[in-house]
Motif scaffolding. Structure first.
Motif, PDB file in Angstrom:
ATOM      1  N   UNK A   3       0.829  -1.213   0.000  1.00  0.00           N
ATOM      2  CA  UNK A   3       0.000   0.000   0.000  1.00  0.00           C
ATOM      3  C   UNK A   3       0.852   1.246   0.000  1.00  0.00           C
ATOM      4  N   UNK A   4       0.310   2.333  -0.533  1.00  0.00           N
ATOM      5  CA  UNK A   4       0.945   3.629  -0.541  1.00  0.00           C
ATOM      6  C   UNK A   4       0.007   4.621   0.117  1.00  0.00           C
ATOM      7  N   UNK A   5       0.525   5.834   0.440  1.00  0.00           N
ATOM      8  CA  UNK A   5      -0.307   6.788   1.174  1.00  0.00           C
ATOM      9  C   UNK A   5      -1.624   7.131   0.501  1.00  0.00           C
ATOM     10  N   UNK A  46      14.876  -2.376  10.154  1.00  0.00           N
ATOM     11  CA  UNK A  46      15.408  -3.279   9.140  1.00  0.00           C
ATOM     12  C   UNK A  46      14.375  -3.611   8.079  1.00  0.00           C
ATOM     13  N   UNK A  47      13.133  -3.908   8.491  1.00  0.00           N
ATOM     14  CA  UNK A  47      12.078  -4.211   7.524  1.00  0.00           C
ATOM     15  C   UNK A  47      11.817  -3.014   6.606  1.00  0.00           C
ATOM     16  N   UNK A  48      11.739  -1.837   7.214  1.00  0.00           N
ATOM     17  CA  UNK A  48      11.439  -0.652   6.407  1.00  0.00           C
ATOM     18  C   UNK A  48      12.566  -0.337   5.422  1.00  0.00           C
ATOM     19  N   UNK A  49      13.824  -0.445   5.872  1.00  0.00           N
ATOM     20  CA  UNK A  49      14.944  -0.131   4.996  1.00  0.00           C
ATOM     21  C   UNK A  49      14.961  -1.031   3.767  1.00  0.00           C
ATOM     22  N   UNK A  50      14.681  -2.313   3.949  1.00  0.00           N
ATOM     23  CA  UNK A  50      14.698  -3.227   2.803  1.00  0.00           C
ATOM     24  C   UNK A  50      13.508  -2.992   1.880  1.00  0.00           C
ATOM     25  N   UNK A  51      12.370  -2.667   2.454  1.00  0.00           N
ATOM     26  CA  UNK A  51      11.221  -2.344   1.608  1.00  0.00           C
ATOM     27  C   UNK A  51      11.466  -1.043   0.852  1.00  0.00           C
ATOM     28  N   UNK A  52      12.068  -0.076   1.529  1.00  0.00           N
ATOM     29  CA  UNK A  52      12.393   1.207   0.875  1.00  0.00           C
ATOM     30  C   UNK A  52      13.358   0.998  -0.287  1.00  0.00           C
ATOM     31  N   UNK A 128      10.941   8.856   3.504  1.00  0.00           N
ATOM     32  CA  UNK A 128       9.926   8.007   2.888  1.00  0.00           C
ATOM     33  C   UNK A 128       8.983   7.421   3.942  1.00  0.00           C
ATOM     34  N   UNK A 129       9.531   7.123   5.133  1.00  0.00           N
ATOM     35  CA  UNK A 129       8.690   6.602   6.209  1.00  0.00           C
ATOM     36  C   UNK A 129       7.695   7.655   6.694  1.00  0.00           C
ATOM     37  N   UNK A 131       6.437  10.030   4.754  1.00  0.00           N
ATOM     38  CA  UNK A 131       5.411  10.083   3.708  1.00  0.00           C
ATOM     39  C   UNK A 131       4.465   8.887   3.800  1.00  0.00           C
ATOM     40  N   UNK A 132       4.974   7.756   4.243  1.00  0.00           N
ATOM     41  CA  UNK A 132       4.169   6.540   4.380  1.00  0.00           C
ATOM     42  C   UNK A 132       3.267   6.591   5.610  1.00  0.00           C
ATOM     43  N   UNK A 133       3.589   7.511   6.551  1.00  0.00           N
ATOM     44  CA  UNK A 133       2.783   7.619   7.755  1.00  0.00           C
ATOM     45  C   UNK A 133       3.314   6.826   8.924  1.00  0.00           C
ATOM     46  N   UNK A 134       4.543   6.282   8.798  1.00  0.00           N
ATOM     47  CA  UNK A 134       5.122   5.508   9.902  1.00  0.00           C
ATOM     48  C   UNK A 134       5.713   6.416  10.974  1.00  0.00           C
ATOM     49  N   UNK A 135       6.050   7.653  10.611  1.00  0.00           N
ATOM     50  CA  UNK A 135       6.644   8.610  11.539  1.00  0.00           C
ATOM     51  C   UNK A 135       6.006   9.983  11.339  1.00  0.00           C
ATOM     52  N   UNK A 136       5.853  10.756  12.435  1.00  0.00           N
ATOM     53  CA  UNK A 136       5.323  12.117  12.263  1.00  0.00           C
ATOM     54  C   UNK A 136       6.365  13.067  11.683  1.00  0.00           C
ATOM     55  N   UNK A 137       7.626  12.915  12.103  1.00  0.00           N
ATOM     56  CA  UNK A 137       8.730  13.735  11.602  1.00  0.00           C
ATOM     57  C   UNK A 137       9.958  12.841  11.468  1.00  0.00           C
ATOM     58  N   UNK A 138      10.958  13.363  10.809  1.00  0.00           N
ATOM     59  CA  UNK A 138      12.178  12.588  10.575  1.00  0.00           C
ATOM     60  C   UNK A 138      13.208  12.901  11.658  1.00  0.00           C
ATOM     61  N   UNK A 139      13.488  11.961  12.565  1.00  0.00           N
ATOM     62  CA  UNK A 139      14.456  12.230  13.638  1.00  0.00           C
ATOM     63  C   UNK A 139      15.883  12.385  13.142  1.00  0.00           C
TER      64      UNK A 139
END
Length: 388
Positions: A3-5, A46-52, A128-129, A131-139
């Motif tokens: 899925x995408x946003x 790890x899961x997100x990095x490989x999917x990205x 990208x995370x 934009x995907x909604x996994x994080x509110x901001x990029x730390x």
């Protein structure tokens, strides 16, 4: 499907793997999440990095390979088990400190350039995370990474050669003097690929640009060389593509000696090659494409045989800018020859001041100062007060 946003589901496609086994391994690594909607609360870094990585179909293979190296060698060993939603700037800062101290899982402290690339890879993945909604901001944006300093090319002067011979220590980036460059070219003059190294040493071609030259890129009547493609290599995969940047697409004027050299080379190797031929100028003995890695290994061996101080193949390009400047060409001319988009990059990175040029500048300066001092002294002696 994933899925995408926007709510739609799109199939992920990835290519560029060296072997079928490598492709299967990549698919299995993120297959647990790639085939169904991600459960946002339990997605690990790890899961997100490989999917990205699997979604980056628009990047050059070399760029993707560089991203994958950062992910597999540093980011997953350090952060792979953390949940994306719990990732903080402090946690990433701790990873940076670990990499600076001992390289994390690699066990070797990272150079500033490598560290910056690891951080920029993580930053892009977390963008990208977001934009995907996994994080509110990029730390990762709030993490400090030491910038370090770009190593400047230095010249192999006699004292530096003596130090290298005594200690084995060598500068990160070094170039040969005019005499050393001449000695190297004389040493390899009978080598089948002498014209290729001649072009790199005098005109600053990148190794992939030199390997990718075709006879249609050379106009020997007009004395022009056009850089319009390069050979890239990542892993065991070879790709023919555009030059590094828009500015790298350039036309270089050739001197009469180089024109005569290339005419003779064409006569000896290519036979009756007509204008517009797509044949490559330089190949292996068996007629295969030259790869950048092959040229690097070959140059290292030729450098060792020459008994000259060691430099990298890319340092021949550094040296070409220095030699052109020493010959009296201005920075703009050198910039165009090297294919830089900015004259600042030319001045800051590639143009090393050779000893003879520095000495001439010093002589000119002292001559100007002493001449001014003599003129002032003569003026004072000629005034009425001085006469009295």
């Amino acid at each position: 499907m994933t899925p995408w946003p926007d709510g739609r589901r799109r199939q992920l496609r990835r290519g560029g793997f060296a072997t079928a086994e490598a492709a299967r391994s990549e698919r299995e690594q993120f297959g647990a999440t790639g085939g169904r909607e991600l459960a946002d609360a339990t997605v690990t870094v790890g899961q997100w990095l490989r999917l990205w990585l699997a979604t980056l179909v628009h990047l050059r293979g070399s760029t993707l390979c560089s991203y994958r190296t950062s992910v597999e060698n540093y980011l997953i060993p350090c952060l792979g088990g953390d949940l994306v939603r719990e990732l903080t700037a402090d946690r990433i800062q701790a990873m940076v400190a670990d990499l600076i101290r001992d390289g994390g899982a690699s066990g070797h402290p990272l150079r500033p350039g490598t560290l910056r690339h690891v951080h920029s890879t993580l930053r892009a993945a977390l963008n990208a995370a977001v934009r995907r909604g996994l994080l509110p901001t990029n730390p990762a944006w709030h993490v400090h990474v030491p910038t370090g300093r770009r190593p400047h090319a230095v010249v192999w002067t006699a004292p530096r050669i003596a130090q290298w011979q005594t200690t084995g220590q060598r500068p990160p980036v070094a170039v040969w003097t005019v005499e050393q460059t001449r000695a190297f070219l004389e040493h390899i003059h009978d080598h089948p690929l002498y014209p290729l190294f001649h072009l790199i040493a005098l005109f600053g071609l990148r190794r992939g640009e030199a390997a990718g030259l075709r006879w249609c890129d050379i106009d020997l009547d007009q004395g022009l060389l056009t850089v319009s493609q390069q050979i890239r290599q990542y892993g065991s995969r070879i790709e023919i593509g555009k030059p590094k940047s828009e500015a790298s697409n350039r036309v270089i004027g050739l001197d009469s000696v180089t024109i005569a050299l290339l005419r003779q080379y064409r006569e000896n190797t290519a036979g009756d090659v007509g204008p517009g031929s797509e044949e490559f100028m330089f190949t292996t003995r068996s007629g295969d494409l030259l790869t950048p890695q092959h040229l690097t290994h070959l140059f290292r061996a030729l450098n060792d045989e020459s008994d000259l101080p060691p430099i990298r193949l890319h340092d021949l390009r550094h040296g070409a800018g220095s030699l052109s400047l020493a010959a009296g060409n201005d920075l703009k001319t050198v910039q165009a020859m090297l294919g830089h988009s900015s004259i600042v990059l030319t001045a800051d990175t590639y143009v090393s001041v050779l000893p003879d040029l520095a000495c001439r500048a010093a002589e000119a300066t002292i001559h100007h100062v002493l001449s001014a001092a003599k003129a002032t002294s003569a003026r004072l002696r000629s005034t009425p007060a001085a006469a009295a």
